[in-house]
Design an enzyme around this catalytic site. Sequence first.
Site, PDB file in Angstrom:
ATOM      1  N   GLY B 266       0.828  -1.204   0.000  1.00  0.00           N
ATOM      2  CA  GLY B 266       0.000   0.000   0.000  1.00  0.00           C
ATOM      3  C   GLY B 266       0.855   1.242   0.000  1.00  0.00           C
ATOM      4  O   GLY B 266       2.046   1.198   0.297  1.00  0.00           O
ATOM      5  N   GLY B 268       2.373   4.690   1.284  1.00  0.00           N
ATOM      6  CA  GLY B 268       2.708   5.173   2.613  1.00  0.00           C
ATOM      7  C   GLY B 268       4.139   4.859   2.969  1.00  0.00           C
ATOM      8  O   GLY B 268       4.775   3.979   2.389  1.00  0.00           O
ATOM      9  N   SER B 269       4.616   5.581   3.961  1.00  0.00           N
ATOM     10  CA  SER B 269       6.025   5.509   4.325  1.00  0.00           C
ATOM     11  C   SER B 269       6.401   4.147   4.892  1.00  0.00           C
ATOM     12  O   SER B 269       7.499   3.654   4.658  1.00  0.00           O
ATOM     13  CB  SER B 269       6.337   6.603   5.346  1.00  0.00           C
ATOM     14  OG  SER B 269       5.980   7.858   4.815  1.00  0.00           O
ATOM     15  N   GLU B 291      -1.028  -1.541  -6.492  1.00  0.00           N
ATOM     16  CA  GLU B 291      -1.770  -0.387  -7.005  1.00  0.00           C
ATOM     17  C   GLU B 291      -0.774   0.659  -7.478  1.00  0.00           C
ATOM     18  O   GLU B 291      -0.617   0.919  -8.641  1.00  0.00           O
ATOM     19  CB  GLU B 291      -2.594   0.248  -5.881  1.00  0.00           C
ATOM     20  CG  GLU B 291      -3.748  -0.554  -5.406  1.00  0.00           C
ATOM     21  CD  GLU B 291      -4.390   0.110  -4.207  1.00  0.00           C
ATOM     22  OE1 GLU B 291      -5.539  -0.222  -3.922  1.00  0.00           O
ATOM     23  OE2 GLU B 291      -3.754   0.953  -3.544  1.00  0.00           O
ATOM     24  N   ASN B 381      -7.962   8.934   5.204  1.00  0.00           N
ATOM     25  CA  ASN B 381      -7.910   8.954   3.733  1.00  0.00           C
ATOM     26  C   ASN B 381      -9.041   8.129   3.122  1.00  0.00           C
ATOM     27  O   ASN B 381      -9.768   8.585   2.261  1.00  0.00           O
ATOM     28  CB  ASN B 381      -6.575   8.385   3.237  1.00  0.00           C
ATOM     29  CG  ASN B 381      -5.386   9.195   3.732  1.00  0.00           C
ATOM     30  OD1 ASN B 381      -5.492  10.396   3.942  1.00  0.00           O
ATOM     31  ND2 ASN B 381      -4.265   8.536   3.940  1.00  0.00           N
ATOM     32  N   GLY B 385      -7.431   0.381  -1.553  1.00  0.00           N
ATOM     33  CA  GLY B 385      -7.470  -0.998  -2.045  1.00  0.00           C
ATOM     34  C   GLY B 385      -7.187  -2.023  -0.978  1.00  0.00           C
ATOM     35  O   GLY B 385      -7.150  -3.223  -1.266  1.00  0.00           O
TER      36      GLY B 385
END
Lengths: 505, 505
Positions: B266, B268-269, B291, B381, B385
């Site tokens: 996903g 993100g950091s 994604e 957010n 997915g």
Amino acid sequence: MLKNLNRVKNSKLHDLIVSAEEAASWIQDGMTLGLSGFTRAGDAKAVPLALVERAKKETFKVNIFTGASVGSDIDKLLSEAGIINKRLPFQADATMRKHINAGDHLFVDQHLSHTSELIRNGVLPTVDFAIVEAVSITEDGMIIPTTSVGNSATFVTHANNIVIEINVAQLEEFEGLHDVYEPAPQGENRKPIPVSSVGERIGTIGIPFDASKVKGIVFTKYTDSPSTIVPPDEETKEMADHLLAFLREEVKAGRLTEKLAPIQAGIGSVANAVLHGMIDSEFKNLEVYSEVLQDSVFDLIDAGKVDFASGCSITLSDEKMKQVFDNFDQYRDKLVLRPQEITNHPEVIRRLGLISINTALEFDIYGNVNSTHVCGTKMMNGIGGSGDFARNAKVAIFVTKSIAKGGNVSSIVPFVSHVDHTEHDVDVVVTEQGYADLRGLAPRERASLIINNCVHPMYRDQLSSYFVEALSRGGQTPHILEKAFSFHTKFAETGTMLDKEESLA
Amino acid sequence: MLKNLNRVKNSKLHDLIVSAEEAASWIQDGMTLGLSGFTRAGDAKAVPLALVERAKKETFKVNIFTGASVGSDIDKLLSEAGIINKRLPFQADATMRKHINAGDHLFVDQHLSHTSELIRNGVLPTVDFAIVEAVSITEDGMIIPTTSVGNSATFVTHANNIVIEINVAQLEEFEGLHDVYEPAPQGENRKPIPVSSVGERIGTIGIPFDASKVKGIVFTKYTDSPSTIVPPDEETKEMADHLLAFLREEVKAGRLTEKLAPIQAGIGSVANAVLHGMIDSEFKNLEVYSEVLQDSVFDLIDAGKVDFASGCSITLSDEKMKQVFDNFDQYRDKLVLRPQEITNHPEVIRRLGLISINTALEFDIYGNVNSTHVCGTKMMNGIGGSGDFARNAKVAIFVTKSIAKGGNVSSIVPFVSHVDHTEHDVDVVVTEQGYADLRGLAPRERASLIINNCVHPMYRDQLSSYFVEALSRGGQTPHILEKAFSFHTKFAETGTMLDKEESLA
């Protein structure tokens, strides 16, 4: 016991015929058993019952994996005997439920399409014994299941040993009813599951097996336990009417035709009643792509409403069992039974675009659904296939009566005490009060609709007050966390979810 | 603005070239716009920005549908302009978030694979204008997208009108990068989605369109917004190490090879850091089926670790964007961009057997995950997915730091304040403290493991106490409902989830 050797057409296997007691004696402490059986249908009966007998003299524990719930009181007796270590993926027995909730044995509540992947991938303990009920064994080496397929093919393929219960009380004419398909391991060898229509056959008529793994064949003569469906009542009829009203709106909007879309209906009296409601409707040439084929599916076939039904099991009342099984030739070409991995496979469900109807224990004002846990803690049955279907269906519908326990419980609460289906997966909720079509709505829109359309009048103000107070705090999904479970805690303390003032009013 | 007519190879369309302002003037109050854009990549920029300008003089509202989050401050500006009625299916903008949580406009948080089905089925409002960014239009009538595909194909196919933004700042060399496939409507006409390996191409290099629906073509020259990824820190490195340790155990158990399985990570950091951790690992010949393709995916390609990456968008830091796009020929044959319906499709995810790594906001002692709502109410957010992947992956992993806000928040709580992923869908949870492999475990087993392995030491006693007290009440999933959200309510009241005695100790 009638040992009808014609049922074992591969005569090399005749030497393996043993008593249930002998087969049960092979099972050792710590083993994992994979039993046939799905919603009281087609369960292995003789060997588990012999195992329960053995437990009267010996101490041992086993893991019990099945397709879904089993009949013949097997879950009850196994639980009472205290020989279960872990049970999965589903059960629906009152006694077992008590033992699970007391922590006497472990229960893993799984999506019914997931268990076979976990076995294939070696994540769950290896199945030591697959014990599966069959009507016969073919000459070319296939097990012909009885009234369910469940996880039997996966158990048979991946178990170290196989015991086959030839049940002479089950119709030999079931041969040809089943369509057995096992996907390859995940990755580049796995191909698309080629089911593109409800009746499409993609596999074999039975379960292929490695004859060297067959440890024993047991002859039995037990009928399946009849279903425990309660006939429709006034409220379930009202729910059926609301659901039909929704479907009519869909037809009017051009999103469905009078053929609707293939229907899945969960086990239970409400879903059964809803299907019953279709008998006198204008809908026709219906198809069913479901797990369990209940009385109502056959009533719809009898009424000429359903053209074809695909399922994983046939679970009928005593009366309907007699009618259907005594006249099986009338139904044969309208039916197929598949493994639960295929009936419940996200790939197929999404492709066919099902209308999925399942029962909720409770849902909340934002559309989250609890299917499993009474007051957030006590297991009822399990999630079963409801998640497989709801997530992937064209229209995911959940039904429940708006109140329970004489009005002391509201089935609609501020925050469900356990979440099985999230707001992302629930399209329509139905109670006897009405339906709420949640598709495309933001949480704040859903809450108003649910409170107006689905909540029982006696709880409407109470839920409205919660929502209004929550709105004052803001947020995408407004809540007052310190009061989110106030309905449940009030019920635990006072025996009713109803506010005192309300009860007096 | 450079009107490079070579980018519109079908010269019949040249007459349709207009300014962004003119295109924006066509949009009327109440309309629904389908914008290209997925995780800050390939978003329609000029027309939305012109629409924001128009809003300074006019009052109107529109529904904004996209692929996922968009860059160029478009969500911020649309929100501030007050012209949004409904926004779906995902956003990640701080300003928009405030407006959503204040109830200024509606936000529908959807599984990213679901939106296209809802549009195709006519459940969501008809898209009046599809506004999609492209590098070019081919002579035979296809829109070549830029750095993302998102829902653009669905918008273009089902919208009443189409506006194409030809962005000359995006590489014309992207032609051939995309693989566009739109499933037929659900039902008998829909065939299996034939992706059987990460790199398999099943569609066209661009989006086919009905030329009569094209209302305008706008030339633009805007670069995508760079990603906002924070570089790995000590804790994310520890999380990566734990995750690698888990994967090594899987290899040891024979459930994975050193090629692992196709990886989804996903945005993100944390997920980015975890992928980074693979650079110096023994794993090789990796494949990515995800994604968003972030910096780390390209770092892994550069390091010779990743052989192929399939995604829906390319979202990079400024520096990485320069490196990758200036040398695109080096990457071309290792990449494909697909519609989000295909990258996130349950059918394909389950078939390929992904290892899925997503970020949790919080998870609870039984393994339920909250990905979206801060303290149960405020949208961060969206689910994105993560649900598509977690439910269908071979191994569904969720990662989060065990504490936040300087230790005043524990990311592991008794009961998550919002459920996005249920206990049925979460296989492994990872914090900087360690990992818990929840597969095949009953809730009581999961709680012990999570508390021991994942919880920060400062919260371990507090969560143990909750669990012990809950156990005394029994149940499949023991809880004390009146204290289930006590961590959250304590935080709201006192600014910390930590018990007073603990803080003093």
